[in-house]
Write an enzyme that holds these catalytic residues in place. Structure first.
Site, short mmCIF file in Angstrom:
data_model
loop_
_atom_site.label_atom_id
_atom_site.label_comp_id
_atom_site.label_asym_id
_atom_site.label_seq_id
_atom_site.Cartn_x
_atom_site.Cartn_y
_atom_site.Cartn_z
N ASP A 19 -17.72 6.77 26.45
CA ASP A 19 -18.48 6.06 25.12
C ASP A 19 -17.27 4.98 24.63
O ASP A 19 -16.20 5.17 25.07
CB ASP A 19 -18.64 7.31 24.15
N GLN A 20 -17.48 4.26 23.63
CA GLN A 20 -16.66 3.19 23.41
C GLN A 20 -15.46 3.64 22.66
O GLN A 20 -14.41 3.25 22.54
CB GLN A 20 -17.48 2.39 22.32
#
Length: 245
Positions: A116-117
């Site tokens: 995920d970012q």
């Protein structure tokens, strides 16, 4: 193999561009284990590619038939060639790694799975399709260890539930942690062998807690090197690759 073909295989552009780099004096080759490279201006000069070291525009490179690299993914980056809101992790790689020719439609090294970012840590990249499949397939049970920082204190009951299996909203089959170890009051190491969408965050939510920070520090037998900083990359050594294979 001709020098222009070696450069092409390593992502320095189409053959015409690679030929031009050589002819313009931008390429030097370390010959016979020499400490200093020698400038080569004949793009058709023949070299044994395996183990060849060379310098292009002042930067040293080594020939890799297949590329295997690791990246310390920083927060605020997306594992996508076409990011939607944050910079792509591919902008952290030098151009040759992004341009290595591939028989498929996509060129360059590709991320092995995604983070995920806001997740940081160890990310593998390769242009070896079999390696990517082996490392990312849930059937291969490659262990991935995440350092999880939670909003609320972690209890033994939570650990027991994660090990026994929790039900996620899109899958009636319980998802189990391969291992779960309390590090401190609000920190635990969670080991998974499959990769579902937002899996760690959803598993922690399923035991009535919340992820505040997520960092992957180990895949298989390979740990994120202690001397690396967020945003840095490097080739995997033969020894590190053996830990994964």
């Amino acid at each position: 193999m001709q020098l222009q073909d070696i450069l092409y295989s390593q992502g320095f552009g189409i053959r015409r561009v690679c030929s031009g780099l050589v002819q313009q004096g931008w390429v030097e080759v370390y010959e016979d284990g020499a400490d200093q490279p020698v400038r080569v201006t004949d793009s058709t000069a023949e070299y044994e590619p395996e183990g060849l070291r060379f310098r292009v525009q002042g930067v040293d490179w080594e020939y890799h038939e297949k590329g295997y690299a690791l990246l310390y993914k920083p927060a605020g980056t997306e594992c996508s060639q076409k990011p939607s809101a944050y910079p792509s992790i591919y902008t952290l790689l030098p151009a040759p790694l992004r341009q290595r020719p591939n028989k498929g439609a996509v060129q360059g090294l590709q991320a092995v799975g995604r983070l995920d970012q806001d997740t940081t840590g160890l990310l593998l990249l390769s242009d070896d399709g079999q390696f990517i499949h082996r490392m990312s397939s849930p059937k291969k049970h490659v262990a991935k260890v995440y350092r999880v920082t939670t909003k609320h204190p972690v209890t033994q009951a939570m650990v027991d539930k994660l090990l026994a299996g929790v039900v996620l909203d899109d899958d009636p089959k319980p998802v189990k942690a391969a291992a779960c170890e309390m590090v401190s009051e609000c920190v635990l190491d969670l080991t998974l062998t499959e990769g579902k969408y937002h899996q760690v965050k959803r598993m922690i939510a399923a035991v009535s807690n919340r992820v505040e920070g997520l960092h992957r520090w180990k895949i298989g037998g390979l740990q994120l090197p202690a001397d690396m900083k967020p945003g840095e990359w490097r080739w995997l050594s033969a020894e590190e690759l053996a830990l994964l294979k």
